[in-house]
Design a protein around this motif. Sequence first.
Motif, short mmCIF file in Angstrom:
data_model
loop_
_atom_site.label_atom_id
_atom_site.label_comp_id
_atom_site.label_asym_id
_atom_site.label_seq_id
_atom_site.Cartn_x
_atom_site.Cartn_y
_atom_site.Cartn_z
N HIS A 1 0.82 -1.22 0.00
CA HIS A 1 0.00 0.00 0.00
C HIS A 1 0.85 1.27 0.00
CE1 HIS A 1 -3.92 -1.93 1.72
NE2 HIS A 1 -3.51 -2.50 0.60
N GLN B 1 3.81 -1.47 -6.37
CA GLN B 1 2.54 -1.41 -7.07
C GLN B 1 2.74 -1.43 -8.59
OE1 GLN B 1 0.12 1.81 -5.63
NE2 GLN B 1 0.21 1.08 -3.52
N VAL C 1 -7.35 -8.14 -12.89
CA VAL C 1 -7.34 -7.14 -11.82
C VAL C 1 -8.77 -6.78 -11.43
CG1 VAL C 1 -6.75 -4.74 -11.25
CG2 VAL C 1 -5.09 -6.18 -12.41
N LEU C 2 -9.64 -6.57 -12.43
CA LEU C 2 -11.03 -6.24 -12.15
C LEU C 2 -11.70 -7.35 -11.34
CD1 LEU C 2 -13.44 -4.33 -12.57
CD2 LEU C 2 -13.92 -5.58 -14.68
N LEU D 1 -10.44 -7.22 -7.80
CA LEU D 1 -10.98 -6.06 -7.08
C LEU D 1 -12.44 -6.31 -6.69
CD1 LEU D 1 -9.48 -3.11 -9.13
CD2 LEU D 1 -9.01 -3.63 -6.74
N GLY E 1 -12.77 -8.78 -3.88
CA GLY E 1 -12.19 -8.33 -2.61
C GLY E 1 -10.86 -8.97 -2.28
N ILE F 1 -7.99 -8.26 -3.62
CA ILE F 1 -7.02 -7.16 -3.49
C ILE F 1 -7.81 -5.87 -3.31
CG2 ILE F 1 -5.17 -8.22 -4.83
CD1 ILE F 1 -5.99 -6.53 -7.20
N SER F 2 -7.19 -4.91 -2.69
CA SER F 2 -7.88 -3.64 -2.46
C SER F 2 -7.41 -2.60 -3.47
CB SER F 2 -7.60 -3.13 -1.04
OG SER F 2 -6.26 -2.70 -0.94
N LEU F 3 -8.19 -1.57 -3.60
CA LEU F 3 -7.85 -0.49 -4.51
C LEU F 3 -6.54 0.17 -4.12
CD1 LEU F 3 -9.00 0.90 -6.98
CD2 LEU F 3 -10.20 2.46 -5.46
N SER G 1 -3.97 -1.19 -3.13
CA SER G 1 -2.83 -2.00 -3.55
C SER G 1 -2.28 -1.58 -4.90
CB SER G 1 -3.21 -3.48 -3.62
OG SER G 1 -3.61 -3.95 -2.37
N LYS H 1 -3.30 1.89 -6.31
CA LYS H 1 -3.61 3.29 -6.55
C LYS H 1 -2.38 4.11 -6.90
CE LYS H 1 -6.24 7.05 -4.44
NZ LYS H 1 -5.36 8.16 -4.56
#
Length: 135
Positions: free
Chosen positions: A15, A21, A53-54, A57, A60, A62-64, A66, A68
């Motif tokens: 993060h 990332q 990736v979609l 996401l 759940g 992976i989080s956004l 991870s 951004k």
Amino acid sequence: MTTHRLLTLSRHTVHHSRLLQIGLLFGFWLVGEALVRVLGLPLPGGIVGMLLVLGLLISGRISLFSMKRGAEWFLAEMLLFFVPAVLAVLDHREFIGLLGLKVLAVILVGTLTVMGVTALTVDLCYRWTSRHVVE
């Protein structure tokens, strides 16, 4: 160290690290390319990677957060990705003329079409979610 503690530490590291990332996004692209080659899909590997990736996401896994900072870097440096295309145009003088105007027209119409369809899709999704919100 427990597994939960290790996962929490790795999430925290990802993060807060733009470099990790970027590597993670690059890894999804590579996995997409590999899937396209192995399965013989008629799609670009980058699209398959984005779909992975979609899916992660949405599920759940992976989080956004991870991705951004890495995605923001790619967007900020996007001009660098177009430099090779500009150099290719300079190498092919036939693009400076009628052929170039035809290609430019196709690019503009394609871009406007994609933007219009995207705007309509977002609008329809927004209207659908506003009607189906559980209060």
